[in-house]
Design a protein around this motif. Structure first.
Motif, PDB file in Angstrom:
ATOM      1  N   TYR A  20       0.843  -1.196   0.000  1.00 31.48           N
ATOM      2  CA  TYR A  20       0.000   0.000   0.000  1.00 31.48           C
ATOM      3  C   TYR A  20       0.879   1.247   0.000  1.00 31.48           C
ATOM      4  CZ  TYR A  20      -3.855  -3.044   1.494  1.00 31.48           C
ATOM      5  OH  TYR A  20      -4.798  -4.039   1.580  1.00 31.48           O
ATOM      6  N   VAL A  21       0.553   2.203  -0.871  1.00 34.75           N
ATOM      7  CA  VAL A  21       1.235   3.495  -0.900  1.00 34.75           C
ATOM      8  C   VAL A  21       0.241   4.584  -0.535  1.00 34.75           C
ATOM      9  CG1 VAL A  21       2.384   5.217  -2.341  1.00 34.75           C
ATOM     10  CG2 VAL A  21       2.918   2.790  -2.630  1.00 34.75           C
ATOM     11  N   LYS A  22       0.551   5.386   0.485  1.00 29.85           N
ATOM     12  CA  LYS A  22      -0.214   6.599   0.759  1.00 29.85           C
ATOM     13  C   LYS A  22       0.430   7.709  -0.053  1.00 29.85           C
ATOM     14  CE  LYS A  22      -0.022  10.001   2.893  1.00 29.85           C
ATOM     15  NZ  LYS A  22       0.049  11.453   2.458  1.00 29.85           N
ATOM     16  N   LEU A  23      -0.262   8.175  -1.079  1.00 21.41           N
ATOM     17  CA  LEU A  23       0.311   9.145  -2.005  1.00 21.41           C
ATOM     18  C   LEU A  23       0.699  10.448  -1.302  1.00 21.41           C
ATOM     19  CD1 LEU A  23      -1.978   8.690  -5.133  1.00 21.41           C
ATOM     20  CD2 LEU A  23       0.430   8.052  -4.909  1.00 21.41           C
ATOM     21  N   SER A  24       1.755  11.058  -1.812  1.00 26.37           N
ATOM     22  CA  SER A  24       2.267  12.293  -1.224  1.00 26.37           C
ATOM     23  C   SER A  24       1.356  13.479  -1.513  1.00 26.37           C
ATOM     24  CB  SER A  24       3.670  12.574  -1.772  1.00 26.37           C
ATOM     25  OG  SER A  24       4.178  13.781  -1.242  1.00 26.37           O
ATOM     26  N   HIS A  25       1.256  14.350  -0.530  1.00 23.98           N
ATOM     27  CA  HIS A  25       0.617  15.670  -0.663  1.00 23.98           C
ATOM     28  C   HIS A  25      -0.785  15.583  -1.251  1.00 23.98           C
ATOM     29  CE1 HIS A  25       1.244  20.202  -1.772  1.00 23.98           C
ATOM     30  NE2 HIS A  25       0.495  20.026  -0.684  1.00 23.98           N
ATOM     31  N   HIS A  26      -1.562  14.628  -0.739  1.00 23.25           N
ATOM     32  CA  HIS A  26      -2.985  14.519  -1.066  1.00 23.25           C
ATOM     33  C   HIS A  26      -3.232  14.342  -2.557  1.00 23.25           C
ATOM     34  CE1 HIS A  26      -2.650  16.048   2.922  1.00 23.25           C
ATOM     35  NE2 HIS A  26      -2.151  17.176   2.463  1.00 23.25           N
ATOM     36  N   GLY A  27      -2.287  13.660  -3.219  1.00 23.69           N
ATOM     37  CA  GLY A  27      -2.421  13.382  -4.636  1.00 23.69           C
ATOM     38  C   GLY A  27      -2.028  14.532  -5.537  1.00 23.69           C
ATOM     39  N   SER A  28      -1.197  15.444  -5.052  1.00 23.22           N
ATOM     40  CA  SER A  28      -0.757  16.569  -5.876  1.00 23.22           C
ATOM     41  C   SER A  28       0.142  16.103  -7.014  1.00 23.22           C
ATOM     42  CB  SER A  28       0.010  17.587  -5.025  1.00 23.22           C
ATOM     43  OG  SER A  28       0.636  18.558  -5.845  1.00 23.22           O
ATOM     44  N   LYS A  29      -0.053  16.699  -8.187  1.00 22.51           N
ATOM     45  CA  LYS A  29       0.771  16.363  -9.347  1.00 22.51           C
ATOM     46  C   LYS A  29       2.224  16.789  -9.175  1.00 22.51           C
ATOM     47  CE  LYS A  29      -0.528  20.643 -11.734  1.00 22.51           C
ATOM     48  NZ  LYS A  29      -1.260  21.223 -12.900  1.00 22.51           N
ATOM     49  N   LYS A  30       2.500  17.630  -8.181  1.00 17.74           N
ATOM     50  CA  LYS A  30       3.860  18.113  -7.959  1.00 17.74           C
ATOM     51  C   LYS A  30       4.675  17.219  -7.027  1.00 17.74           C
ATOM     52  CE  LYS A  30       2.886  23.010  -8.788  1.00 17.74           C
ATOM     53  NZ  LYS A  30       3.005  24.387  -8.277  1.00 17.74           N
ATOM     54  N   ASN A  31       4.058  16.137  -6.548  1.00 16.77           N
ATOM     55  CA  ASN A  31       4.738  15.282  -5.577  1.00 16.77           C
ATOM     56  C   ASN A  31       4.814  13.813  -5.990  1.00 16.77           C
ATOM     57  OD1 ASN A  31       3.398  17.690  -4.101  1.00 16.77           O
ATOM     58  ND2 ASN A  31       5.028  17.049  -2.718  1.00 16.77           N
ATOM     59  N   THR A  32       4.407  13.522  -7.212  1.00 18.28           N
ATOM     60  CA  THR A  32       4.515  12.164  -7.755  1.00 18.28           C
ATOM     61  C   THR A  32       4.991  12.267  -9.192  1.00 18.28           C
ATOM     62  OG1 THR A  32       2.693  11.342  -6.374  1.00 18.28           O
ATOM     63  CG2 THR A  32       3.279  10.036  -8.314  1.00 18.28           C
ATOM     64  N   ASN A  33       6.106  11.614  -9.505  1.00 17.12           N
ATOM     65  CA  ASN A  33       6.585  11.627 -10.892  1.00 17.12           C
ATOM     66  C   ASN A  33       6.784  10.207 -11.407  1.00 17.12           C
ATOM     67  OD1 ASN A  33       8.998  10.799  -9.725  1.00 17.12           O
ATOM     68  ND2 ASN A  33      10.103  12.702 -10.150  1.00 17.12           N
ATOM     69  N   GLU A  34       7.098  10.110 -12.686  1.00 13.09           N
ATOM     70  CA  GLU A  34       7.221   8.795 -13.325  1.00 13.09           C
ATOM     71  C   GLU A  34       8.356   7.970 -12.731  1.00 13.09           C
ATOM     72  OE1 GLU A  34       7.610   9.605 -17.448  1.00 13.09           O
ATOM     73  OE2 GLU A  34       5.484  10.091 -17.740  1.00 13.09           O
ATOM     74  N   LYS A  35       9.452   8.627 -12.386  1.00 15.67           N
ATOM     75  CA  LYS A  35      10.583   7.887 -11.832  1.00 15.67           C
ATOM     76  C   LYS A  35      10.207   7.225 -10.516  1.00 15.67           C
ATOM     77  CE  LYS A  35      15.457   8.227 -10.582  1.00 15.67           C
ATOM     78  NZ  LYS A  35      16.659   9.096 -10.501  1.00 15.67           N
ATOM     79  N   LEU A  36       9.495   7.958  -9.664  1.00 17.62           N
ATOM     80  CA  LEU A  36       9.065   7.378  -8.387  1.00 17.62           C
ATOM     81  C   LEU A  36       8.157   6.180  -8.622  1.00 17.62           C
ATOM     82  CD1 LEU A  36       8.815   7.387  -5.309  1.00 17.62           C
ATOM     83  CD2 LEU A  36       6.990   9.083  -5.538  1.00 17.62           C
ATOM     84  N   ILE A  37       7.168   6.346  -9.487  1.00 20.08           N
ATOM     85  CA  ILE A  37       6.227   5.250  -9.746  1.00 20.08           C
ATOM     86  C   ILE A  37       6.938   4.043 -10.350  1.00 20.08           C
ATOM     87  CG2 ILE A  37       4.188   4.570 -11.065  1.00 20.08           C
ATOM     88  CD1 ILE A  37       3.676   6.388  -8.622  1.00 20.08           C
ATOM     89  N   SER A  38       7.938   4.297 -11.183  1.00 14.89           N
ATOM     90  CA  SER A  38       8.652   3.185 -11.816  1.00 14.89           C
ATOM     91  C   SER A  38       9.451   2.367 -10.812  1.00 14.89           C
ATOM     92  CB  SER A  38       9.582   3.709 -12.914  1.00 14.89           C
ATOM     93  OG  SER A  38      10.654   4.450 -12.357  1.00 14.89           O
ATOM     94  N   LEU A  39       9.745   2.948  -9.649  1.00 12.01           N
ATOM     95  CA  LEU A  39      10.504   2.236  -8.619  1.00 12.01           C
ATOM     96  C   LEU A  39       9.608   1.512  -7.612  1.00 12.01           C
ATOM     97  CD1 LEU A  39      13.340   4.813  -7.772  1.00 12.01           C
ATOM     98  CD2 LEU A  39      13.536   2.704  -9.102  1.00 12.01           C
ATOM     99  N   ILE A  40       8.303   1.721  -7.726  1.00 12.48           N
ATOM    100  CA  ILE A  40       7.368   1.143  -6.763  1.00 12.48           C
ATOM    101  C   ILE A  40       6.499   0.094  -7.448  1.00 12.48           C
ATOM    102  CG2 ILE A  40       5.462   1.602  -5.181  1.00 12.48           C
ATOM    103  CD1 ILE A  40       6.496   4.481  -4.982  1.00 12.48           C
ATOM    104  N   ASN A  41       6.630  -1.137  -7.046  1.00  9.02           N
ATOM    105  CA  ASN A  41       5.752  -2.197  -7.539  1.00  9.02           C
ATOM    106  C   ASN A  41       4.597  -2.333  -6.550  1.00  9.02           C
ATOM    107  OD1 ASN A  41       4.569  -4.365  -8.758  1.00  9.02           O
ATOM    108  ND2 ASN A  41       6.188  -5.833  -8.289  1.00  9.02           N
ATOM    109  N   CYS A  42       3.464  -1.734  -6.922  1.00 14.89           N
ATOM    110  CA  CYS A  42       2.343  -1.663  -5.985  1.00 14.89           C
ATOM    111  C   CYS A  42       1.029  -1.634  -6.755  1.00 14.89           C
ATOM    112  CB  CYS A  42       2.469  -0.407  -5.121  1.00 14.89           C
ATOM    113  SG  CYS A  42       1.175  -0.240  -3.866  1.00 14.89           S
ATOM    114  N   LYS A  43      -0.009  -2.205  -6.160  1.00 14.05           N
ATOM    115  CA  LYS A  43      -1.341  -2.206  -6.775  1.00 14.05           C
ATOM    116  C   LYS A  43      -2.342  -1.362  -5.996  1.00 14.05           C
ATOM    117  CE  LYS A  43      -1.775  -6.696  -6.706  1.00 14.05           C
ATOM    118  NZ  LYS A  43      -2.297  -8.066  -6.924  1.00 14.05           N
TER     119      LYS A  43
END
Length: 340
Positions: free
Chosen positions: A245-268
Motif C-alpha cells: 500500500y502506498v499513501k500518495l504524497s501531498h494529497h495526490g498533488s501532481k507536484k509530488n509524484t513523478n514517473e521515476k518514483l512510480i517506476s521504482l514502486i511495484n504496488c497495486k
C-alpha cells in the motif's frame, strides 16, 4: 480485530491510525499526523477514546511536518485536559530553534504550532534530540519495521532555517489564507495528462516531511507525507521496491509524484487522503495518470482508496476507457478500515 489502518477524514490533510498486534502479542497503535483542529474534535478524539477504553496506548505519534493540515489537530490534543501526558509513549517530530537568516522563499510554514508542540514535548521530557532523516537507522517498534526515506538533511535544514527566522522575528505565515488559481482536471483524459511535464513541489515544509516504509508481519506500506519524489528516489538508490500500500504524497498533488518514483514502486494499492473538494483542486487527476499509464502498471488492476466519497471522486475516471482502475471508497468498507 487484528491489524488495520484508518485514513481519517481530515479534509485536504492527513490523519492516519494504524492498529496492529505486535511481536509481543499485544495491541499497538501508531498515529501519523492529526489533520486540522476540526479533525481532532471529530475524528482523532474518538480514536483516542477507543484506545483508552481498550486499555491501550498510542505507542508512537508521528508528525510528518508543521503544515496546519498535518499538525493542527495535535495542538488541540496537547491542550486537552481530558488526557494524561503518558497516553503517548513517544513522538517523532523534527523541530527547530530560532537563530537563522531568512531566505527569500520561505514557503507557508505554520511556525507557531510547531513552536507550541516543541515546547510541550520539552515540558514532558519527550522532545527527541535526534532528527528523523533518511540517515536514521531502521527502527523496530514491536515488530513494526520503519525505514526512513525522507527528509534528507538538506531539505530538513532548509525548513529549520525558515522556521528559525520566522520565530525569531515573530512573523507567522498562515497556511490557508491564499486564494488558489488551480482548476480541476477531471474532464481531461489520462493519456493527455500523462504527457504533462513534471514540476516538483518547492515548499520547504513539504520537503521536510517524514516519509517511510513500514512493514508489519507480511504487509508493507509506503507513507509519503507531503514529501518530494526526488528525495524518495534518492533514498531508494534507484532500487525498485515491492509495496502493498502506498499513501500518495501531498494529497495526490501532481507536484509530488513523478514517473521515476512510480517506476521504482511495484504496488497495486494507492491511498489518497483528500476530500476532493478544496481550493487546491486536489487530488490532481494527473497524478493518477502517471500511475495508471506507467509501463510497469499496464497489466495490473490498480486499486485507489479514497477516504471521502463524493461526485468528483466517484467520477474521477468517467472520461476514460482504462480497464485497470478500481476506485474503493473507505465509507463502503466495514468501519472504514483497511484490514491486513
Amino acid at each position: 480485530m487484528k491489524n488495520y489502518i484508518k485514513i481519517l477524514k481530515a479534509e485536504c490533510g492527513d490523519a492516519i491510525v494504524i492498529h496492529y498486534i505486535g511481536n509481543d502479542g499485544k495491541p499497538h497503535n501508531i498515529f501519523i499526523d492529526s489533520g486540522y483542529s476540526i479533525t481532532y474534535i471529530e475524528q482523532v478524539k474518538p480514536e483516542i477514546e477507543r484506545i483508552i477504553q481498550d486499555g491501550e496506548k498510542i505507542d508512537l505519534w508521528i508528525i510528518t511536518h508543521i503544515d496546519d493540515d498535518h499538525i493542527g489537530g495535535i495542538i488541540d490534543f496537547i491542550k486537552d485536559d481530558d488526557y494524561d501526558i503518558d497516553l503517548v509513549n513517544q513522538f517523532w517530530f523534527n523541530w527547530s530553534q530560532y537563530g537563522y537568516t531568512i531566505p527569500k522563499d520561505d514557503g507557508f510554514v505554520n511556525v507557531e504550532q510547531g513552536k507550541d508542540l516543541r515546547e510541550y514535548l520539552k515540558s514532558i521530557n519527550k522532545l527527541s534530540q535526534d532528527d528523523i532523516t533518511n540517515e536514521t537507522e531502521p527502527i523496530n517498534l514491536f515488530g513494526a519495521i520503519f525505514t526512513i526515506l525522507s527528509p534528507n538533511k538538506k531539505s530538513l535544514q532548509k525548513l529549520k532555517k525558515v522556521w528559525g527566522a520566522k520565530e525569531k522575528i515573530k512573523v507567522i505565515s498562515e497556511n490557508n489564507i491564499l486564494v488558489s488559481n488551480c482548476a480541476y482536471d477531471n474532464d481531461i483524459k489520462l493519456e493527455v495528462l500523462a504527457k504533462n511535464k513534471f514540476t516538483q513541489d518547492s515548499s520547504p515544509p513539504n520537503g521536510s516531511s517524514i516519509a517511510f516504509t513500514l512493514t508489519i508481519e507480511e504487509t508493507s506500506f509506503l507513507f509519503l507525507g507531503d514529501s518530494f519524489p526526488k528525495v524518495i528516489t534518492s533514498s531508494l538508490k534507484d532500487n525498485p521496491v515491492e509495496i502493498d500500500y502506498v499513501k500518495l504524497s501531498h494529497h495526490g498533488s501532481k507536484k509530488n509524484t513523478n514517473e521515476k518514483l512510480i517506476s521504482l514502486i511495484n504496488c497495486k494499492n494507492y491511498i489518497i487522503s483528500c476530500d476532493g473538494e478544496n481550493k487546491h483542486c486536489l487530488p490532481n487527476k494527473e497524478t493518477f495518470a502517471k500511475i495508471i499509464l506507467n509501463k510497469n502498471n499496464k497489466d495490473k488492476l490498480l486499486n485507489f482508496y479514497f477516504n471521502y466519497k463524493n461526485e468528483r471522486l466517484v467520477n474521477m475516471f468517467l472520461e476514460d476507457d482504462a480497464k485497470n482502475i478500481n476506485s474503493i471508497f473507505l465509507d463502503d468498507l466495514e468501519e472504514n478500515k483497511i484490514k491486513f
